[in-house]
Write an enzyme that holds these catalytic residues in place. Structure first.
Site, PDB file in Angstrom:
ATOM      1  CD  GLU A   1      52.927  83.535  55.728  1.00 16.21           C
ATOM      2  OE1 GLU A   1      51.770  83.495  55.264  1.00 16.21           O
ATOM      3  OE2 GLU A   1      53.941  83.706  55.025  1.00 16.21           O
TER       4      GLU A   1
ATOM      5  CB  SER B   1      66.713  88.946  50.179  1.00 18.65           C
ATOM      6  OG  SER B   1      67.320  88.904  51.464  1.00 18.65           O
TER       7      SER B   1
ATOM      8  CE  LYS C   1      59.545  87.332  52.795  1.00 23.01           C
ATOM      9  NZ  LYS C   1      60.561  87.915  53.660  1.00 23.01           N
TER      10      LYS C   1
HETATM   11  C1  LIG Z   1      61.553  87.061  54.367  1.00 26.92           C
HETATM   12  C2  LIG Z   1      62.919  87.412  54.018  1.00 26.92           C
HETATM   13  C3  LIG Z   1      63.864  86.425  53.688  1.00 26.92           C
HETATM   14  C4  LIG Z   1      63.604  84.952  53.760  1.00 26.92           C
HETATM   15  O1  LIG Z   1      62.538  84.479  53.002  1.00 26.92           O
HETATM   16  P1  LIG Z   1      62.716  83.635  51.692  1.00 26.92           P
HETATM   17  O2  LIG Z   1      61.331  83.218  51.359  1.00 26.92           O
HETATM   18  O3  LIG Z   1      63.611  82.491  52.003  1.00 26.92           O
HETATM   19  O4  LIG Z   1      63.295  84.529  50.658  1.00 26.92           O
HETATM   20  C5  LIG Z   1      65.120  86.836  53.286  1.00 26.92           C
HETATM   21  N1  LIG Z   1      65.450  88.144  53.240  1.00 26.92           N
HETATM   22  C6  LIG Z   1      64.577  89.112  53.572  1.00 26.92           C
HETATM   23  C7  LIG Z   1      65.016  90.531  53.514  1.00 26.92           C
HETATM   24  C8  LIG Z   1      63.286  88.781  53.971  1.00 26.92           C
HETATM   25  O5  LIG Z   1      62.438  89.750  54.279  1.00 26.92           O
END
Ligand SMILES: *Cc1c(COP(=O)(O)O)cnc(C)c1O
Length: 402
Positions: free
Chosen positions: A113, A379, A91
């Site tokens: 948000e 992620s 993010k």
């Molecule tokens: C917010 C988040 C997601 C999902 O959001 P996307 O916009 O689909 O990437 C996935 N993994 C983590 C660790 C997150 O914080």
């Protein structure tokens, strides 16, 4: 390839996307659409963005070959380590880019948000860095299950506004952020956290996250002598980490794109966030996309163990990727994601975010050839999910009292 995976001038990817907004925000979106490309492509922006990604976020994030997972799946498994970024997820790539954009547009107040709290923390972080006031909208359900992130946002100086409407999750927080923006349109920049919303947000976020796939290309070339993999896998909430992971491979037919969406308790259980499996076309948060809705067009409450995937829509790029069969969706249930998280933790000593664990679990639903190269975007890291992992540990054969 003549299928559109980039938006046209009105913000459409095929029939998905667009700008469905209240009249009062029209001037804001006109201004954003008119300016964003020139700013994002300017040397001045690129220099600041690259320097912060390198020195502040810690990029490039490593591409790690997991020998253990390679053995489990009978192929070569690489993990793109977004979990190692400052603030613990992908993010921050987007938050840094959007605050640089906001500054260049002369905005003085940031709103955002958040679902899992990761985007709220990323936004509060860049606001502290840039000395800008920050208001974060967060559903009450998410506040309860992501307390460490709420505390971090407050320590960073952000105001966290609890949202009671709906079931108190991400969709409700997005609604409140839009409401705030309608009341303060001139000075406020809405720093959106995923590749969702009206044009040009999905494109802004995809471009800012595309650093993920541009790094993968170079790293894979260095390690394997070819810049393309056979499978590229990411979890799908709104779609930002998946958009960034796929960006430089969208038109590369050699690469199979896989998105892992949250099955919750099961796609047909009524407790799910598997938008592509269950959704139909509709308008959500200002864009035409796949939406979980009832026959009257009311949004169905989504459910997932992971706050970051608990969203009843997907970004318009992902609707287009699914509709054209360029990407393959796989629904992963809560229990399968938990098992994959414990598996990576035991095999590699990496505790993934519960969102990312959905992408890892999707590997168990595919079969690979020994020569296949599989890249999975991790992620985020699992620190924020420790309570959840402790709670279910015994069920997965791990002694939580050790
Ligand atoms: C917010 C988040 C997601 C999902 O959001 P996307 O916009 O689909 O990437 C996935 N993994 C983590 C660790 C997150 O914080």
């Amino acid at each position: 390839m003549n299928i559109a995976f980039h938006p046209d001038s009105r913000g459409f990817y095929g029939r998905f996307g667009g700008i469905y907004i209240p009249e009062i925000l029209k001037a804001n979106f006109d201004e954003l659409a008119e300016k964003y490309l020139a700013i994002l492509e300017s040397d001045d922006f690129q220099n600041d963005y690259d320097a912060l990604l390198r020195d502040y976020v810690g990029r490039p994030s490593p591409l790690y070959k997991s020998e253990a997972l390679s053995k489990v799946h009978g192929c070569k498994v690489y993990l793109k380590r977004e979990d190692l970024n400052h603030t613990g997820a992908h993010k921050i790539n987007n938050a840094i880019g959007q605050i640089l954009l906001a500054k260049r547009m002369g905005k003085s107040r940031i709103i955002a948000e958040t679902g899992a709290g990761q985007h709220g923390v990323a936004t509060a972080t860049v606001c502290a860095l840039m000395k800008m006031p920050c208001v974060v909208y967060m559903g009450v359900t998410d506040i309860a299950r992501q307390m460490p992130n709420v505390r971090k946002m407050k320590l960073l100086g952000a105001e966290v506004k609890p949202v009671e409407s709906g079931n108190g999750t991400l969709k409700d927080a997005v609604n409140e952020a839009f409401r705030d923006w309608v009341t303060h349109p001139a000075e406020t920049f809405y720093l959106i956290g995923s590749a969702v919303g009206p044009h040009p947000y999905p494109d802004i976020v995809a471009r800012l996250q595309s650093v993920i796939s541009s790094e993968i290309k170079q790293q894979l070339l260095d390690k394997e002598g070819r810049d393309n993999m056979d499978y590229l896998v990411a979890c799908l909430g709104g779609g930002s980490n998946a958009a960034g992971t796929f960006y430089h491979y969208l038109d590369d037919a050699r690469v199979r794109l896989i998105v892992a969406e949250a099955g919750g308790l099961g796609v047909s259980s009524g407790k799910t966030a598997a938008t592509i499996a269950l959704g139909s076309e509709g308008i959500l948060h200002g864009a035409r996309t796949y939406v979980m809705q009832d026959k009257d067009g009311q949004i169905t409450e989504p459910y997932s163990i992971s706050a970051g995937l608990d969203y009843p829509g997907v970004g318009p790029l992902h609707a287009q990727l699914a509709a054209t069969k360029r990407a393959t969706p796989i629904a992963v249930n809560d229990d399968e994601a938990l098992a994959a998280a414990y598996e990576l933790n035991a095999l590699d000593g990496i505790l993934p975010a519960i969102e990312s664990a959905h992408a890892l679990a999707a590997l168990h639903k595919l079969s690979f050839k020994p020569t296949d190269i599989v890249v999975v975007t991790l992620s985020g890291r699992g620190d924020k999910d420790i309570d959840t992992y402790m709670k279910y540990a015994a069920q997965y054969g791990i002694n939580p009292n050790l």
